[in-house]
Design an enzyme around this catalytic site. Structure first.
Site, PDB file in Angstrom:
ATOM      1  N   LYS A  32      -4.213  64.351 -13.158  1.00  0.00           N
ATOM      2  CA  LYS A  32      -3.693  63.117 -13.709  1.00  0.00           C
ATOM      3  C   LYS A  32      -4.524  62.617 -14.891  1.00  0.00           C
ATOM      4  CE  LYS A  32      -4.981  59.669 -11.591  1.00  0.00           C
ATOM      5  NZ  LYS A  32      -5.363  58.406 -10.964  1.00  0.00           N
ATOM      6  N   THR A  33      -5.823  62.529 -14.682  1.00  0.00           N
ATOM      7  CA  THR A  33      -6.681  62.018 -15.746  1.00  0.00           C
ATOM      8  C   THR A  33      -6.639  62.955 -16.951  1.00  0.00           C
ATOM      9  OG1 THR A  33      -8.089  61.179 -13.998  1.00  0.00           O
ATOM     10  CG2 THR A  33      -8.949  61.064 -16.220  1.00  0.00           C
ATOM     11  N   ASP A 222      -2.677  53.668 -15.890  1.00  0.00           N
ATOM     12  CA  ASP A 222      -3.120  54.587 -14.843  1.00  0.00           C
ATOM     13  C   ASP A 222      -2.923  53.914 -13.485  1.00  0.00           C
ATOM     14  OD1 ASP A 222      -4.270  56.708 -13.598  1.00  0.00           O
ATOM     15  OD2 ASP A 222      -6.329  56.155 -14.081  1.00  0.00           O
ATOM     16  N   GLU A 223      -2.779  54.689 -12.430  1.00  0.00           N
ATOM     17  CA  GLU A 223      -2.604  54.146 -11.077  1.00  0.00           C
ATOM     18  C   GLU A 223      -1.517  53.070 -11.048  1.00  0.00           C
ATOM     19  OE1 GLU A 223      -4.044  55.545  -8.645  1.00  0.00           O
ATOM     20  OE2 GLU A 223      -6.119  56.097  -9.132  1.00  0.00           O
ATOM     21  N   GLN A 253       0.293  57.325  -2.907  1.00  0.00           N
ATOM     22  CA  GLN A 253      -1.079  56.829  -2.794  1.00  0.00           C
ATOM     23  C   GLN A 253      -1.143  55.322  -3.001  1.00  0.00           C
ATOM     24  OE1 GLN A 253      -4.347  59.397  -4.355  1.00  0.00           O
ATOM     25  NE2 GLN A 253      -2.663  60.550  -5.252  1.00  0.00           N
ATOM     26  N   ARG A 624      -8.325  64.313  -0.060  1.00  0.00           N
ATOM     27  CA  ARG A 624      -9.656  64.276  -0.680  1.00  0.00           C
ATOM     28  C   ARG A 624     -10.385  65.594  -0.490  1.00  0.00           C
ATOM     29  NH1 ARG A 624      -8.385  61.568  -4.133  1.00  0.00           N
ATOM     30  NH2 ARG A 624      -6.378  61.791  -3.152  1.00  0.00           N
TER      31      ARG A 624
END
Length: 693
Positions: A32-33, A222-223, A253, A624
Site C-alpha cells: 500500500k505505502t 491513506d487508511e 482493517q 501481522r
DNA sequence: AACTTGTCAATTTTT
DNA sequence: TTGACAAGTT
C-alpha cells in the site's frame, strides 16, 4: 525517474491512474505505502508541481514514513509536497486563515487531559449541590467527542436527546455547549476542533473555501477506512475543484468504528464520487499461505465488505499453532518458553517476535514471564514523553505565559509547586472574577481590587507573586523571540521554569534520588527538544507548543534496541509486521470482547451483537505474521480474585482445521487431538470441582 | 498541606 | 486485584 516495472499490474494501474476519483483497496501486506509513494513520484515525473500534491494520513508515523520513502524515490523536488496528518493539515489551514477564524492572538491546543479537566470543571459547576448526579467525566467527554467526529454541533446534538433518553446523552447535551464556550474563552481548541472548526470555517467563508479548493490538484488519503465524518467533509472541500482524489485503504482493517470512523466511506466511495475507478491489491508479500488462508477464512464471515482474497506466490511453510493453556500465567510462560526455543533452534532473534492482545491488562502476565526468562521487550503504546507529569507541568507554564486565558493550564500550575494558593482561594478568586466578567488570570492579577475582603493578605500576596512569575516568564519569552535573550528560547524557558520552582520541587518531592534524576532528565530533554525546534524552525514558542501537541513521539527512540520482543494491542499492531506473532487470549469475552457481547451491562446479553469489528481485529492480528503464527488461549483466567473457566473464541471455529496444529501447553511439542483436549478439559474440571468442594 | 481511607469500575486510542 | 479519585483525618 521511477520504474513502473517494479510494480505488479494492479499496483501499476493504481499508480498511473492519476486523474479522477480512485479507490485503491489495499489488502494487508499488499504494498500500500509503495503505491502511494510511487504514485507521488509518478505525478512529479509527469510534470505535476509538487506543491499541488497532498497526501494525508492519520498518524505522524505514517506521514514520516511516507516522507522518507517519497524523498528517496523522487528526491529534492518531492520536498515541496504536503505530506501531513489530518490534524496537522487542519492546524495549517486554521493558522493560515486565522484572521477569518477570529482568533488573531493564536490558540492553545487541548489534549485529552485538558479536555477532561474542562468537562470536570463544568460538571462540578452544574451539579455541585446534587449528590445523586456524579457523572463520569470520561463518558461525557467521549460523547461530545463522538458528536464532533460526526460533525454534530451542540444545537443539533441537543435536539437528538430530549429528556428521558440516555442519562449520559442528556448530560452530554447539557455539557457540550458549555464545553465549547469554555474552550472559546480559554482560547483553546481540542483535537477534534482542528478538523471540525476547519470544516466550519470552510463552510461559512467563501473566499477561504475557494482558496483551499484550489490549493491542491492531487489529493491522496491513506487508511481511508479510518476517516470519520468530519474528516470526510474536510476532504470534500479540498478536492472540490480538481476531483483528483485517490483514497487507499482496506475495509477489512477498519477497527476504529468505536471512535467515529465510518467504514461506509470506503464501502460507498463510488456513490460519493461518481465514476470512481476501483483497483484491488490482493497479492500479499508478507505472509505464508497458511496464514493468509486463515485470514481469508475468518474475514469471509463478515458481510458488508468489498470482496477480496489475499494470495501469495510464496511456498507453504509451517501450519498455525493453536495452543490451549491452563491459565493466563501458563499462557505467558508458554509464550516466553516458545520464544526461547525458537531462538535456540530456528535462529530467530527476540526482535522477530510480537505478542498481540486485545486489551492492555493482558500484558501484565506476559511481561512477568518475559522478565523471568530474561527476554527484553518493548511495549508499544506506553506513556508518551510529552505526557509525563513533569513535562506536562513545564508545558502548562509555557502555555500560560503565551495564553493567560488558558484556564486549564492556569489551574494546573497555580499551586504547583505549592505556594499557598489552595482550593478555597482559587474558588473565591474564580467567583470574584466571574462576577466582574474577567478571565481567571486577570482576576488573580486584580485580586486586591476584586476580592480584597474575601482573601487573607497571605493569599493575595501569593497570587500577586504568581502573576509576577508568569508575567516575567512572558517577558523572557518575548525577548527571546525578539532575539535579545542570550541562549534563545531554551534558556529563557529554563529561567522561567527555574523561577517557578518546578525543578526544586522535583528534586525535593521525589521518593528516591534516582526518580528525581529521571524527572530532571526528562525536563532537560524537553528543553533540548525546544532548542532543536528553535534551530530548525525558528524562535516561535507558539509553533513549538502546537507541534508537540500533535506529536506523540516518545523519547525512547534513542535507546530503541531492535532486539526486543514487541508487546502491543491488536489496535496498535495495525501497520506492523513480525516474523513470529503470538495472538494471546483467544477466548470468548476477550476476543470478541465482553463489551461487544454485553454492550448494556454485564447481565444483558446482546441478542445480535455486531461482531464485525472484533473479527476485523483478529484479521489484523493474523495478517501481522510473516512466518509463524500462534493462537493461544487459557482454560481459566482469574478475574479479580477468583478463577473462572473460559471458552475458546468463537472465531477459532472459523479457521479451517487443516491450517493448524492444535496443541496443549501442558504437553509441550506434542500434537493434541480433539479427544486429548477434551480429556484434559475434563481432568481440569474435576480438579477444579475437588478444590471448591 | 500531606496523608489515609473508602468507593467504584475495569476495551480498543491517535491526534 | 489494581487504580484512580474524592472525601475525611491528622
Amino acid at each position: 525517474m521511477i520504474h513502473l516495472d517494479e510494480l505488479n499490474s494492479p499496483q501499476r494501474e493504481a499508480v498511473v491512474t492519476t486523474d479522477g476519483p480512485l479507490l485503491v483497496l489495499a489488502g494487508a501486506g499488499s504494498g500500500k505505502t509503495r503505491v502511494i509513494t510511487y504514485r507521488i513520484a509518478h505525478l512529479i515525473d509527469r510534470g505535476v508541481r509538487p506543491d499541488d500534491i497532498l497526501a494525508v494520513s492519520f498518524t505522524n508515523k505514517a506521514a514520516d514514513e511516507m516522507r522518507q520513502r517519497v524523498d528517496k524515490l523522487a528526491g529534492r523536488l518531492a520536498r515541496r509536497c504536503t505530506l501531513s496528518t489530518f490534524h496537522a493539515l487542519g492546524l495549517q489551514i486554521l493558522k493560515a486563515e486565522k484572521a477569518a477564524l477570529g482568533l488573531p492572538s493564536g490558540f492553545t491546543i487541548y489534549d485529552a487531559s485538558d479536555q477532561l479537566g474542562t468537562v470536570k470543571e463544568i460538571l462540578r459547576r452544574l451539579y455541585q449541590s446534587d449528590d445523586d448526579r456524579r457523572f463520569d467525566a470520561k463518558s461525557v467527554l467521549f460523547r461530545i467527542s463522538r458528536a464532533k467526529n460526526a460533525f454534530v454541533g451542540p444545537e443539533e446534538f441537543a435536539e437528538q436527546f430530549t429528556d428521558e433518553d440516555h442519562e449520559y446523552d442528556v448530560t452530554a447535551a447539557e455539557v457540550y455547549p458549555q464545553y465549547q464556550e469554555a474552550l472559546k474563552s480559554f482560547h483553546a481548541l481540542d483535537f477534534d476542533d482542528l478538523i471540525c472548526e476547519t470544516v466550519r470555517l470552510l463552510d461559512r467563508d467563501e473566499a477561504v473555501r475557494e482558496r483551499w479548493a484550489n490549493r491542491f490538484r492531487y489529493v491522496m488519503v491513506d487508511e481511508y477506512q479510518d476517516t470519520n465524518r468530519a474528516q470526510s467533509l474536510l476532504l470534500n472541500h479540498l478536492v472540490r475543484a480538481s476531483n483528483n482524489v485517490c483514497v487507499v485503504g482496506d475495509d477489512d482493517q477498519s477497527i476504529y468504528g468505536w471512535r467515529g470512523a465510518e467504514a461506509g466511506h470506503i464501502l460507498e466511495f463510488d456513490k460519493h464520487f461518481p465514476g470512481a475507478k476501483i483497483v484491488k491489491l490482493e497479492e500479499n508479500y508478507r505472509s505464508t499461505p497458511h496464514i493468509l488462508d486463515a485470514a481469508n477464512a475468518v474475514i469471509a464471515h463478515n458481510t458488508k465488505r468489498h470482496d477480496k482474497r489475499l494470495w501469495t506466490a510464496r511456498p507453504a511453510r509451517d501450519k498455525l499453532q493453536l495452543v490451549a493453556c491452563e491459565d493466563a500465567e501458563g499462557e505467558a510462560e508458554f509464550v516466553a518458553g516458545e520464544i526461547e526455543a525458537l531462538c535456540a533452534t530456528r535462529g530467530f532473534r527476540p526482535g522477530d517476535f510480537a505478542v498481540l492482545y486485545r486489551s492492555n491488562v493482558q500484558s501484565r502476565p506476559i511481561e512477568e514471564a518475559l522478565r523471568a526468562a530474561s527476554l527484553s521487550y518493548k511495549m508499544i503504546g506506553g506513556q508518551a514523553f510529552f505526557e509525563r507529569k513533569e513535562v506536562k507541568d513545564a508545558i502548562a507554564y509555557l502555555k500560560l505565559a503565551l495564553h493567560p486565558r488558558d484556564e486549564i493550564s492556569l489551574r494546573r500550575v497555580i499551586n504547583y509547586p505549592a505556594r499557598g494558593i489552595g482550593p478555597t482561594t482559587i474558588e473565591r478568586i474564580a467567583q470574584a472574577a466571574t462576577q466582574h466578567g474577567l478571565p481567571l488570570f486577570d482576576g488573580c492579577q486584580k485580586a486586591h481590587e476584586i476580592a480584597a475582603d474575601a482573601l487573607a493578605d497571605r493569599n493575595r500576596n501569593a497570587l500577586a507573586s504568581f502573576c509576577d512569575l508568569v508575567e516575567n516568564g512572558r517577558a523572557l519569552i518575548a525577548s527571546a523571540q525578539g532575539g535579545t535573550h542570550p541562549g534563545g528560547l531554551k534558556e529563557a524557558a529554563r529561567a522561567y521554569l527555574m523561577a517557578s520552582g518546578l525543578q526544586d520541587d522535583l528534586q525535593a518531592a521525589a521518593p528516591t534520588p534516582l526518580a528525581a534524576q529521571k524527572k530532571l532528565t526528562n525536563l532537560e530533554g524537553f528543553l533540548t527538544s525546544l532548542e532543536r525546534f528553535e534551530q530548525r524552525e525558528g524562535r516561535d514558542l507558539g509553533a513549538f507548543l502546537h507541534r508537540i501537541s500533535l506529536d506523540t513521539k516518545d523519547d525512547d527512540e534513542g535507546h530503541d534496541q531492535s532486539d526486543q520482543v514487541t508487546l502491543v494491542t491488536l489496535h496498535g499492531a495495525k501497520g506492523l509486521e513480525f516474523p513470529v506473532v503470538f495472538l494471546v487470549g483467544m477466548e470468548e469475552e476477550l476476543l470478541p470482547h465482553k463489551r461487544t457481547l454485553y454492550p448494556d451491562g454485564p447481565d444483558v446479553l446482546d441478542a445480535n451483537p455486531d461482531l464485525g469489528e472484533e473479527r476485523r481485529l483478529l484479521y489484523v492480528g493474523i495478517t501481522r505474521a510473516r512466518e509463524l503464527l500462534y493462537l493461544t488461549r487459557a482454560r481459566q483466567r482469574s478475574s479479580r480474585a477468583s478463577a473462572r473457566p473460559r471458552s475458546p473464541s468463537r472465531f477459532l471455529e472459523e479457521i479451517p482445521p487443516h491450517l493448524y496444529d492444535a496443541r496443549d501447553a501442558a504437553m509441550p511439542s506434542s500434537v493434541a487431538t480433539p479427544e486429548d483436549e477434551e480429556a484434559f478439559a475434563r481432568a481440569a474440571l474435576a480438579k477444579l470441582l475437588k478444590m471448591t468442594s
